[in-house]
Design a protein around this motif. Structure first.
Motif, mmCIF file in Angstrom:
data_model
loop_
_atom_site.group_PDB
_atom_site.id
_atom_site.type_symbol
_atom_site.label_atom_id
_atom_site.label_comp_id
_atom_site.label_asym_id
_atom_site.label_seq_id
_atom_site.Cartn_x
_atom_site.Cartn_y
_atom_site.Cartn_z
ATOM 1 N N SER A 63 52.683 40.162 43.130
ATOM 2 C CA SER A 63 52.463 41.534 43.563
ATOM 3 C C SER A 63 51.821 42.352 42.455
ATOM 4 N N ASP A 64 52.154 42.075 41.193
ATOM 5 C CA ASP A 64 51.523 42.774 40.068
ATOM 6 C C ASP A 64 50.072 42.335 39.914
ATOM 7 N N VAL A 65 49.843 41.045 40.028
ATOM 8 C CA VAL A 65 48.498 40.508 39.833
ATOM 9 C C VAL A 65 47.524 41.080 40.847
ATOM 10 N N LEU A 66 47.988 41.243 42.071
ATOM 11 C CA LEU A 66 47.099 41.683 43.135
ATOM 12 C C LEU A 66 47.206 43.179 43.398
ATOM 13 N N GLY A 67 47.635 43.937 42.413
ATOM 14 C CA GLY A 67 47.559 45.376 42.502
ATOM 15 C C GLY A 67 48.765 46.058 43.109
ATOM 16 N N GLY A 68 49.864 45.355 43.231
ATOM 17 C CA GLY A 68 51.068 45.994 43.725
ATOM 18 C C GLY A 68 51.114 46.149 45.234
ATOM 19 N N ARG A 69 50.081 45.729 45.948
ATOM 20 C CA ARG A 69 50.095 45.869 47.396
ATOM 21 C C ARG A 69 50.826 44.688 48.028
ATOM 22 N N LEU A 70 51.186 44.852 49.280
ATOM 23 C CA LEU A 70 51.848 43.767 49.979
ATOM 24 C C LEU A 70 50.903 42.580 50.130
ATOM 25 N N LEU A 71 51.452 41.415 49.952
ATOM 26 C CA LEU A 71 50.641 40.209 50.010
ATOM 27 C C LEU A 71 50.643 39.632 51.420
ATOM 28 N N SER A 72 49.672 38.809 51.678
ATOM 29 C CA SER A 72 49.584 38.068 52.930
ATOM 30 C C SER A 72 49.380 36.600 52.580
ATOM 31 N N ASP A 73 49.410 35.754 53.585
ATOM 32 C CA ASP A 73 49.123 34.342 53.345
ATOM 33 C C ASP A 73 47.731 34.179 52.748
ATOM 34 N N GLU A 74 46.791 34.992 53.217
ATOM 35 C CA GLU A 74 45.420 34.911 52.710
ATOM 36 C C GLU A 74 45.367 35.236 51.219
ATOM 37 N N SER A 75 46.178 36.219 50.777
ATOM 38 C CA SER A 75 46.221 36.563 49.352
ATOM 39 C C SER A 75 46.668 35.381 48.519
ATOM 40 N N LEU A 76 47.657 34.650 49.024
ATOM 41 C CA LEU A 76 48.140 33.485 48.287
ATOM 42 C C LEU A 76 47.103 32.379 48.262
ATOM 43 N N PHE A 77 46.374 32.218 49.345
ATOM 44 C CA PHE A 77 45.310 31.215 49.364
ATOM 45 C C PHE A 77 44.245 31.555 48.313
ATOM 46 N N ASN A 78 43.902 32.857 48.225
ATOM 47 C CA ASN A 78 42.904 33.296 47.241
ATOM 48 C C ASN A 78 43.405 33.085 45.817
ATOM 49 N N LEU A 79 44.688 33.366 45.599
ATOM 50 C CA LEU A 79 45.260 33.178 44.275
ATOM 51 C C LEU A 79 45.189 31.718 43.861
ATOM 52 N N GLN A 80 45.512 30.862 44.791
ATOM 53 C CA GLN A 80 45.451 29.422 44.521
ATOM 54 C C GLN A 80 44.014 28.979 44.241
ATOM 55 N N PHE A 81 43.066 29.589 44.948
ATOM 56 C CA PHE A 81 41.654 29.221 44.772
ATOM 57 C C PHE A 81 41.142 29.642 43.400
ATOM 58 N N ASN A 82 41.605 30.809 42.904
ATOM 59 C CA ASN A 82 41.082 31.356 41.650
ATOM 60 C C ASN A 82 41.791 30.829 40.408
ATOM 61 N N PHE A 83 43.043 30.437 40.545
ATOM 62 C CA PHE A 83 43.821 30.030 39.381
ATOM 63 C C PHE A 83 44.472 28.677 39.600
ATOM 64 N N ASP A 84 44.581 27.957 38.519
ATOM 65 C CA ASP A 84 45.272 26.669 38.540
ATOM 66 C C ASP A 84 46.769 26.930 38.389
ATOM 67 N N LEU A 85 47.528 26.691 39.448
ATOM 68 C CA LEU A 85 48.963 26.959 39.437
ATOM 69 C C LEU A 85 49.788 25.725 39.074
ATOM 70 N N SER A 86 49.129 24.647 38.719
ATOM 71 C CA SER A 86 49.832 23.372 38.562
ATOM 72 C C SER A 86 50.845 23.378 37.428
ATOM 73 N N ASN A 87 50.671 24.245 36.414
ATOM 74 C CA ASN A 87 51.601 24.262 35.286
ATOM 75 C C ASN A 87 52.541 25.460 35.302
ATOM 76 N N PHE A 88 52.540 26.235 36.366
ATOM 77 C CA PHE A 88 53.421 27.403 36.421
ATOM 78 C C PHE A 88 54.880 26.972 36.551
ATOM 79 N N GLU A 89 55.729 27.644 35.811
ATOM 80 C CA GLU A 89 57.156 27.337 35.842
ATOM 81 C C GLU A 89 57.961 28.409 36.550
ATOM 82 N N ALA A 90 57.378 29.586 36.786
ATOM 83 C CA ALA A 90 58.112 30.669 37.446
ATOM 84 C C ALA A 90 57.172 31.470 38.330
#
Length: 279
Positions: A63-90
């Protein structure tokens, strides 16, 4: 006589290595919402900086990364597309009422090393999401409080196969979880669970407390506040447990029963703001 230096180096002329040294001091929010939007080169530098310093941003609040607005499934898809989440621990996805099981599963599938996950008050998340969580082999902390569409079935899904080594679990306000869910938690995570928050569960009874105290050998912190069907009978089980911090306000338990718990477990204490101090 010293010559004056007249050469001026432009920002755009700085080598990539210097840029990466500068960007390492920026947060993921700065990179995502600021640097990447300036121009194509800065976008590439921000992505390179993230890849070089990915361990720095393992705790991601979407929510902080995407400007504090409510997220949607599409927002998560975009986040996954732009960033490598494979090493995230939290990952924290609190109060995101529009995220469904589909968006959640897609994101979590890209984070095999996830150790901490918060889905608090994500009311569109259902039992199917916990089937995905059950496949996370490194997960030690899970918060699904307020997810009212999660039931005993979801808990059973999470317990299938080789489940994660959960140490901290928050199911407060998951009103469809009953004694059956607590029993599943006790059997599957009894050897690892240290802290359990299970407040505001209107259908949990003394039987559920009995199962918890029998199976959870490491449990130190238990919150069963505002569970109206928990009575004096539970004091027998709690008095013989190794729990050191206990919250009981809002339960149907007499002061004598609470005193008995305190008398049999002198190390116990309570975080209650009412008359639940166990000494």
């Amino acid at each position: 006589m010293l010559q004056k230096l007249t050469a001026v180096c432009k920002w755009s002329d700085l080598p990539k290595e210097i840029w990466l040294d500068i960007l390492q001091y920026m947060t993921l929010v700065d990179l995502f919402r600021g640097v990447r939007l300036v121009c194509r080169r800065w976008n590439n530098l921000a992505l390179c900086s993230f890849e070089d310093s990915k361990n720095k941003w393992l705790n991601l609040s979407c929510s902080d990364v995407l400007g504090g607005r409510l997220l949607s499934d599409e927002s998560l898809f975009n986040l996954q597309f732009n960033f490598d989440l494979s090493n995230f621990e939290a990952i924290t996805l609190r109060n995101q009422v529009s995220i469904t099981d589909n968006g959640f599963r897609c994101t979590i599938a890209m984070s095999p090393y996830l150790a901490q996950l918060s889905l608090a008050n994500c009311v569109a998340i259902s039992d199917m999401a916990l089937l995905t969580i059950g496949r996370l082999r490194c997960l030690t902390s899970l918060d699904i409080s307020g997810c009212r569409n999660i039931s005993n079935r979801g808990i059973k899904y999470m317990c299938l196969g080789k489940s994660p080594p959960l140490r901290n679990l928050d199911i407060s306000g998951c009103v469809n979880i009953t004694d059956i869910g607590l029993e599943s938690i006790s059997y599957k995570f009894g050897a690892t669970l240290v802290k359990l928050l299970a407040s505001q569960l209107s259908e949990v009874t003394d039987y559920g407390v009995d199962q918890l105290t029998r199976k959870t050998v490491l449990l130190q912190y238990l919150d069963i506040s505002f569970c109206p069907k928990i009575t004096d009978t539970s004091s027998i089980f709690l008095a013989s447990s190794g729990i050191t911090t206990l919250r009981l306000e809002g339960c149907q338990m007499s002061s004598n029963a609470r005193k008995m718990i305190a008398r049999h477990n002198s190390n116990s204490s309570s975080n209650s703001h009412h008359s639940d101090q166990l000494t």
